[in-house]
Design a protein around this motif. Sequence first.
Motif: not given
Length: 607
Positions: A234-237, A243-244, A248-251
């Motif tokens: 509904v909120f297209h989250l 991205k979040r 985290v995984r990139d770090r």
Amino acid sequence: MQLLRTKLREIPTRSRSLRQALELVWQAARPWPIVWLGLLILQGLLPVAIAYLSRELTNHLVARITQPTVWETARPVLLFAALLAGFTLLTEGLRNLSNWVRVAQGEWVRDFISDLIHEQAANVDFAFYESSEYYDRLHRAQSEAQSRPIALLENGGGLLQNGLTLIGFVGILIPFGLWLPAILLVSALPAFYAALRYSLQYHQWWLRVTEEERRAWYYSWLLTARDNAAELRVFHLHPHFQKRYRQVRDRLRKERLTLARNQGIAEFMAGGLTFLIVGLVLIGMVWQTLLGFITLGDLVLFYQVFSQGQKAMQTLLLNLNQIYTNSLFLNSMFEFLALKPQIQPPTSPKPMPLKLRQGIEFQNVTFHYPGNDRAALQNFNLTLLAGQVTAIVGNNGAGKSTLIKLLCRFYDPQAGRVLLDGVDLREFSPLELRKQITVLFQQPVYHNDTVAANIAIGDLKASPDRAMIQAAAEAAGADQPIRRLPQGYDTLLGRWFAGGTDLSTGEWQRLALARSFLRPASILILDEPTSAMDSWAEADWLDRFRALVHHQTAIIITHRFTTAMRADQIHVMVDGQVLESGNHQQLLAQKGYYAESWHMQVRDLGG
């Protein structure tokens, strides 16, 4: 050298972790460790025997190569060849058998440790769940406990096996010169030091990023769990949380790859130094063979023993390093298992009354949640009479649900007492206390099991039959929705498993109510029991409820005044204190907070 000195000082601590791990494996998997130990001893001695047979076979071949091939001269060669082939085949067979035993041990140990963690999670104080440190400890225990004890056991087994092999090889090398065993040790030290250094760095990194690992897991759960699917759409989250998660995984990935790169470079350099040492020693032994100081069989023996011995020495030192490293990780599990709850049964608990005669009293109770300086209750006093239906109403944060947690003794107040028939709750066994309390929580657990199983867990000790389950369902008004299901009480609920059927929120709530009614407890607590019901269903259920609880002390926590009005006594809570008390008519007559809220709610319902 400072690193080595530091680790040597920690040997007693790491030895204790190894002992605890071995005791744990023995409890979980006996008698498999004895079988495994015997296999290790055999596997440790076989390489020595194979090296000796290789020398004898080579020397016999050299001696017979210029002689005519007849049975008398060929028989010793064939005998040594057959023995060598047999021992080699035996080595492979023992290796396969040892792997099977290792898997068997691992399965037993994993299940045993899971039981320990599950039991500990059930026994720790409710307050632990308020702490992020607890979740860090739980995450570390769950992520490493499944593999580290077995890894530690295998490291110890590798230490024994390679130690036996090395002792045999040293015995073979000594006649060639005492300097050879010394070179064997020195050649393995660079790789050992590199592995030790980076294992320690990895463990320190692992401790530091535990919360980040949990954060990544949380974002993954948000993106994949059914509970969140509707709101995310509904909120297209999805893009936001993806991205979040990636951030985290990139770090974590970059830091982990940097550690792995540095470790690979160090181990490559250490391996090159070892290769140089072994190559120089081998050239020297070939030269002695050419000069006639040793035989070709001796050279074959030396090559096998020194090359395999160097690997055995390196593996042995790496086993020591891994024992140290795994003990570091296991400390997290043992720390978790060592957590001691503060909510403890008394030494001589008083018997729990099967039926309340006086009631429940909160006497000058002050309580605040762990890590929160604001008091949820401050010098709080309240009496709930036995055998009555009492409703507690109030706005969010008034302290209503806190009363339930204190009454169930999930927490103890910082000051004051909670009394049951005049006896402090702390004088009862927590287990016996909770057996006499049944609670419908505001957010009950929905079990992905059959309808009957969902209700039966309200009182598994009684082994409820179908008639008892149906009676509880009828009392909760759940019987009609159940009859509409494909297999009735045998219908699988939830979407976790194939063939499951889902229910509406109100229908799930009725099942939870049935679960509460099934338990023959003297105290019945319902937290927002009608929040998911429509007004018709609420009225029907309330009519049933009064008839069901005539022998019990019932407490209803609710926002609905249409529910509260049926109670014998109503207490209005505001900011952790009781503001008004009385029955419905008395409170309306007072024209206070309750009356004002009642008229507003009725007007809203009418509108």
